[in-house]
Write a protein that holds these residues in place. Structure first.
Motif, PDB file in Angstrom:
ATOM      1  N   ASN A   1       0.817  -1.199   0.000  1.00 32.70           N
ATOM      2  CA  ASN A   1       0.000   0.000   0.000  1.00 32.70           C
ATOM      3  C   ASN A   1       0.861   1.264   0.000  1.00 32.70           C
ATOM      4  OD1 ASN A   1      -1.258   2.194   1.933  1.00 32.70           O
ATOM      5  ND2 ASN A   1      -2.920   1.184   0.823  1.00 32.70           N
ATOM      6  N   HIS A   2       0.415   2.262  -0.785  1.00 33.27           N
ATOM      7  CA  HIS A   2       1.157   3.528  -0.863  1.00 33.27           C
ATOM      8  C   HIS A   2       1.378   4.160   0.508  1.00 33.27           C
ATOM      9  CE1 HIS A   2       1.021   3.412  -5.072  1.00 33.27           C
ATOM     10  NE2 HIS A   2       0.103   4.305  -5.347  1.00 33.27           N
ATOM     11  N   ARG A   3       0.263   4.253   1.250  1.00 34.04           N
ATOM     12  CA  ARG A   3       0.341   4.997   2.508  1.00 34.04           C
ATOM     13  C   ARG A   3       1.197   4.271   3.533  1.00 34.04           C
ATOM     14  NH1 ARG A   3      -5.371   5.177   4.204  1.00 34.04           N
ATOM     15  NH2 ARG A   3      -4.825   6.731   5.763  1.00 34.04           N
ATOM     16  N   LYS A   4       1.150   2.940   3.502  1.00 37.31           N
ATOM     17  CA  LYS A   4       1.945   2.200   4.473  1.00 37.31           C
ATOM     18  C   LYS A   4       3.428   2.327   4.142  1.00 37.31           C
ATOM     19  CE  LYS A   4       1.712  -1.985   7.154  1.00 37.31           C
ATOM     20  NZ  LYS A   4       1.014  -3.236   7.424  1.00 37.31           N
ATOM     21  N   LEU A   5       3.720   2.330   2.850  1.00 34.88           N
ATOM     22  CA  LEU A   5       5.105   2.525   2.423  1.00 34.88           C
ATOM     23  C   LEU A   5       5.584   3.914   2.864  1.00 34.88           C
ATOM     24  CD1 LEU A   5       6.968   0.665   0.857  1.00 34.88           C
ATOM     25  CD2 LEU A   5       6.304   1.825  -1.233  1.00 34.88           C
ATOM     26  N   LEU A   6       4.705   4.903   2.683  1.00 39.16           N
ATOM     27  CA  LEU A   6       5.038   6.266   3.103  1.00 39.16           C
ATOM     28  C   LEU A   6       5.320   6.305   4.601  1.00 39.16           C
ATOM     29  CD1 LEU A   6       4.929   9.401   2.236  1.00 39.16           C
ATOM     30  CD2 LEU A   6       2.704   9.354   3.301  1.00 39.16           C
TER      31      LEU A   6
END
Ligand SMILES: [Cu+2]
Lengths: 107, 247, 619
Positions: free
Chosen positions: B21-26
């Motif tokens: 997930n984008h946000r988790k990577l962020l």
């Protein structure tokens, strides 16, 4: 607490899929508490001298690792997440220690 | 940040290059970056350790039993946080609310301890039992280095010496670095508490916090645990090493 | 979707004109905003430099006062690094990266807009200091204790510290965004080792940014706390060691040097293969060298501190690591030369600038290796030799590559080519001007002329080369003037470019110029390095990916939003208040700004990326 034990049986099967159960979380919490108690206990043994430093470093590293692995799910999650986090951590640690060495902190 | 992006990216496996997930990577990139932030603050504290020219020094103000209690509270809040996430994933919104509320309460308890500690340090008093000092030679050895500088105040006729010598960020290098480091940790905790309370609040609104959007909670949890591990380091490096009598 | 109880302004649906730019979250528009803003700021930094060159043209002049001169060199360097080269790089990240990896936008479009507006807020704040009581004057690395309130009353340093914090927020937000975008949004088939070099270097740069900026953030926090609250981080009287600032600054500062040069290396690694009509020589080695440079950039910071007395062991270690880091840089240079070797070289303007980069960067690199030796650095420290070195790597390196990139991607951005004849004139003026201006500084430095001096005596024997250097600055300025004229004219009446004017190799050339809002009608499938080149030569089919296909009516793009702009305005107000935090007015203004930002972040959180479109059937 009752809720944790109750749900433990429900989600028992999830052990095999690699997800921790509330019981695991509880055990981790107990271990963390025990280690903290040991740390504070050791602190009052004055005879340890500088020997306390490696002991406390090992104990708090263990606490750090347990929270990261179990509570932050790094043990069960994608390796890339671990890479991002440990990358920053190791860099911070190496640079911090180098700075201390440059200030002759260990001399 | 964006709740709405979660809606677009709900579910376990994502249609991204890595499947993550984008946000988790962020969030994980942010936590790696925040390691450098706290690393710099801690390095500053340690570099200046023992270089203050005037007191009070760590052993004058720290109370290890008190801080051990607040450390314990913060550790337990991490357990409570992970149980909130587990409850939500189980589909128990009620369990979620209970655990997230207790996490927030423990976070606020930790902050209350910190407020108490800071005010206590700022009002620190040097207290000498002059009668004891005059009659018992060994009593002087029991004093901290800073207290010893006041022994001369115990002149004839003074039975007890008491004077306020508070520790503030301006007092000395120890005060400057200690309050800045723990203050920024406290600020992280405060932000975390606000985040947790927002999640609690939105668990009562329609579609606010649902099992399908547990990622919102997952991200808050990662942040919260990070604040906890930073404290694990601070507790050992600043408090235990700082006042260990053997060092 | 949750709605907030407070009334919110209506979201712009299809804004036009100025509003479209203010609320845009399209990476292409944000890229252009970055580029234009940074170019304007770059020119202001150039004017600051011209003032200094006029002052130094003759001995013993008083064209500007010593006080103003201190402000000029501080602002010139801070401007060029943080408001010029970095955001010019960001302009290319924004415009090019999603196109190169075959994506429709970045991972967090609104965060991207926030990065731009926050960058603008930081720039305004820094430049405002000229008009509000004097600009910062302690040099771009602001050594303690000269930045302390005892030695530096007034608000110049406050503006410097606060604006750098704001710019840091902007850079961090952008870097997180590009890490996630590049890791997570590559077109199917584009494995890491198939990524274009520019994308690779952007990834490495982004990692450097997120790891290096927290360190300068802490250093600036310490400085601000000393100044605002009377703390002791750098007060020598309380036992503080001013070297702490130097260490923290250069732990950030050296990676920052690579933040400035790695994107440039990425740009050049795109242009040289295109205009040599050959694939990049030794692609994996170039990638690896870039990664190693990024990694080793953390091990060399004390080479800026050889003369502070760290001792022979520390000096030797940092001398060795610094010499070692020249190796991967040298490897890259050989790869670029190897790419040109036997290629059919087309000397268009982008290629001229790229070759200029290689040539000038070698000179800058060699003088860098010279002061990597601690003993010889003791002679060069704080002289014009260092000024010469930094201008060869940052102007000869970064700016030449950025100019190359501007000529290269301008047709993609505007749909029109830049004029070739003016381009050649532009190149030669800049190339000659830069060498006339900066090469004599080597001689001046070796003759012992210290940097940052306001004037000098004729008896020192520095008259000739200073005059030559100032004359070169005028030539350089003429070159930049040609850039401006060429850009403005070509944007209006340049030759139509078409999709692929250079016979390009990467995916951005496979779509029309300027690209449509959604970039790719169908997300391409990548079969190897130089994806578009392969597609053109080997007729590899680009099978549309399930779920990512469909005609353009069906593509749902993120919609414009006010909140990134308002959040940044809040930061601007808050930071302005912070400068005056010793007064109640300052505290109130700061609180208003902070509240604005907090409210916008909440509103932003609850604003969906896409409003549900009425009457539109989903996929
Ligand atoms: Cu360097």
């Amino acid at each position: 607490m009752a809720e944790q034990i109750q749900t433990e049986t429900q989600s028992d099967s999830s052990v095999h899929t690699g997800h921790p159960t509330p019981l695991t979380y509880f055990k981790v919490a107990m271990t963390l508490s025990v280690i903290t108690a040991i740390e504070v206990g050791i602190f009052y043994i004055e005879d340890l001298g500088l020997g306390i430093i490696p002991i406390l470093v090992v104990l708090s590293t263990a606490k750090f690792a347990m929270v990261a692995m179990f509570y932050m799910h790094l043990r069960y999650d994608a390796k890339l997440f671990t890479g991002f986090f440990v990358g920053g951590l190791v860099l911070a640690l190496s640079i911090g220690l180098s700075v201390l060495a440059l200030f002759k902190f260990f001399a | 940040m964006a709740h709405a992006e979660a809606a677009a990216h709900g579910g376990e496996h994502e249609e991204t290059s890595t499947g993550l997930n984008h946000r988790k990577l962020l969030m994980w990139a942010f936590l790696g970056s925040d390691c450098m932030f706290f690393g710099s603050l801690i390095a500053t504290y340690v570099v200046y350790f023992g270089r203050s020219k005037v007191g009070p020094f760590p052993e004058d103000v720290f109370s290890i039993p008190t801080t051990s209690v607040s450390t314990f509270v913060l550790l337990m809040s991490s357990m409570s946080m992970v149980l909130a996430y587990a409850a939500l994933n189980r589909g128990s919104i009620k369990g979620f609310r209970i655990w997230i509320a207790s996490t927030a309460i423990m976070g606020m308890t930790f902050l209350a301890f910190q407020v108490f500690e800071f005010t206590d340090f700022a009002n620190h008093e040097v207290h000498l039992d002059c009668v004891e000092i005059r009659t018992n030679e060994a009593a002087i050895e029991e004093l901290t280095d800073y207290e010893k500088t006041f022994v001369d105040e115990c002149v004839e006729g003074v039975d007890e010496f008491e004077e306020q010598h508070g520790l503030t960020p301006r007092t000395n290098l120890f005060g400057t670095t200690f309050f800045t480091l723990t203050g920024f940790h406290g600020a992280h905790v405060t932000l975390g508490v606000i985040w947790l309370l927002s999640l609690l609040f939105f668990s009562f609104t329609r579609g606010g916090v649902t099992p399908a959007r547990s990622l919102d909670v997952d991200l808050a949890a990662l942040y919260w645990h990070f604040v906890d591990v930073v404290w694990i380091v601070i507790f050992t490096v600043v408090y235990l090493f700082g006042v260990f009598p053997g060092i | 979707m949750t709605t907030l109880a407070i009334p919110l302004p209506k979201r712009p649906a299809h804004p036009t004109g100025v509003l479209a730019w203010l609320t845009t979250i399209d990476h292409k528009k944000i890229g252009i905003l970055y580029g234009v803003t940074a170019f304007v700021l770059f020119i202001t930094g150039g004017l600051e430099a011209l003032y200094m060159r006029f002052q130094l043209a003759q001995p013993g002049q008083d064209f500007v006062s010593p006080e103003v001169f201190n402000q000029l060199f501080t602002m010139h360097a801070t401007t060029m690094i943080f408001l010029g080269v970095m955001p010019l790089g960001a302009a290319f990240f924004n415009f090019v990266i999603p196109l190169q990896i075959g994506a429709r936008d970045v991972a967090f479009p609104r965060l991207n807009a926030f990065s731009y507006w926050t960058f603008l807020a930081g720039a305004i704040l820094l430049k405002l200091s000229w008009f509000l009581g004097g600009a910062p004057n302690a040099g771009w690395f602001g050594y303690a204790p000269i930045t302390g309130s005892d030695f530096n009353p007034g608000h110049g340093i406050d503006y410097w510290a606060v604006s750098l914090q704001v710019l840091g927020i902007a850079s961090l937000a952008a870097a997180f965004n590009f890490i996630v975008t590049i890791v997570n949004m590559r077109a199917p088939g584009m494995s890491l080792m198939r990524m274009p070099l520019f994308t690779w270097m952007t990834l490495v740069t982004s990692f450097l940014l997120v790891l290096a900026f927290p360190v300068i953030t802490v250093a600036l926090i310490e400085l601000m706390f000393d100044r605002f609250f009377g703390m002791n981080f750098f007060s020598i009287g309380a036992g503080a060691n001013p070297l702490l600032w130097q260490h923290l600054f250069w732990i950030f500062g050296h990676p920052e040097v690579y933040i400035l040069i790695l994107p440039a290396m990425g740009i050049v690694s795109e242009i040289i293969p295109t205009f040599s009509r050959k694939p990049l020589f030794g692609y994996p080695v170039v990638v690896l060298s870039g990664v190693i440079i990024g990694f080793m950039g953390w091990m060399v910071w004390s080479h800026h501190m050889f003369t502070v007395g760290l001792g022979p062991v520390a000096n030797s270690v940092f001398a060795l690591t610094t010499m070692a880091i020249a190796v991967p840089t040298g490897v890259k240079i050989f790869n670029w030369i190897g790419t040109m070797w036997n290629g059919s070289i087309d000397l268009r303007t982008p290629m001229l600038f790229a070759i200029g980069f290689v040539f000038l960067f070698i000179i800058g690199g060699l003088s860098g290796v010279m002061h990597s030796s601690a003993a010889s650095d003791a002679q060069q420290q704080d002289t014009y030799f260092i000024v010469a070195h930094i201008h060869y790597v940052l102007f000869g390196g970064s700016i030449m590559a950025i100019a190359a990139g501007a000529y290269y991607w301008f047709p993609k951005m505007t749909g029109r080519l830049m004029d070739e004849r003016m381009g050649k004139l532009n190149f030669w003026l800049v190339f000659m001007g830069m060498n006339i201006s900066f090469f004599p500084m080597h001689f001046l430095g070796l003759d012992g002329m210290p940097r940052r001096i306001h004037s000098y005596d004729s008896a020192m024997g520095w008259d000739l080369w200073n005059l030559v250097s100032s004359a070169g600055a005028v030539v350089l300025a003429a070159g930049i003037l040609v850039t401006i004229i060429n850009m403005v004219r070509s944007a209006k009446q340049g030759e139509k470019a078409g999709a692929d004017p250079w016979d390009g190799r990467t995916l951005e050339w496979s779509i029309p110029s300027p690209p449509p809002e959604y970039n790719f009608e169908q997300i391409p499938t990548v079969h190897g390095k130089d994806a578009f080149w392969m597609q053109k030569r080997q007729r590899v089919s680009t099978v549309p990916v399930a779920g990512a296909s469909g005609d353009s009516h069906d593509i749902h793009l993120p919609q414009p939003s006010y909140w990134p702009l308002i959040a940044s305005i809040g930061l601007l107000i808050g930071a302005y208040g912070l400068v005056y935090s010793a007064t109640w007015t300052g505290i109130i203004v700061g609180a208003v700004g902070l509240a604005t930002t907090v409210v916008s972040v909440y509103a932003w959180s609850f604003e969906p990326v896409n409003e549900p479109v009425e009457g539109a059937a989903g996929h």
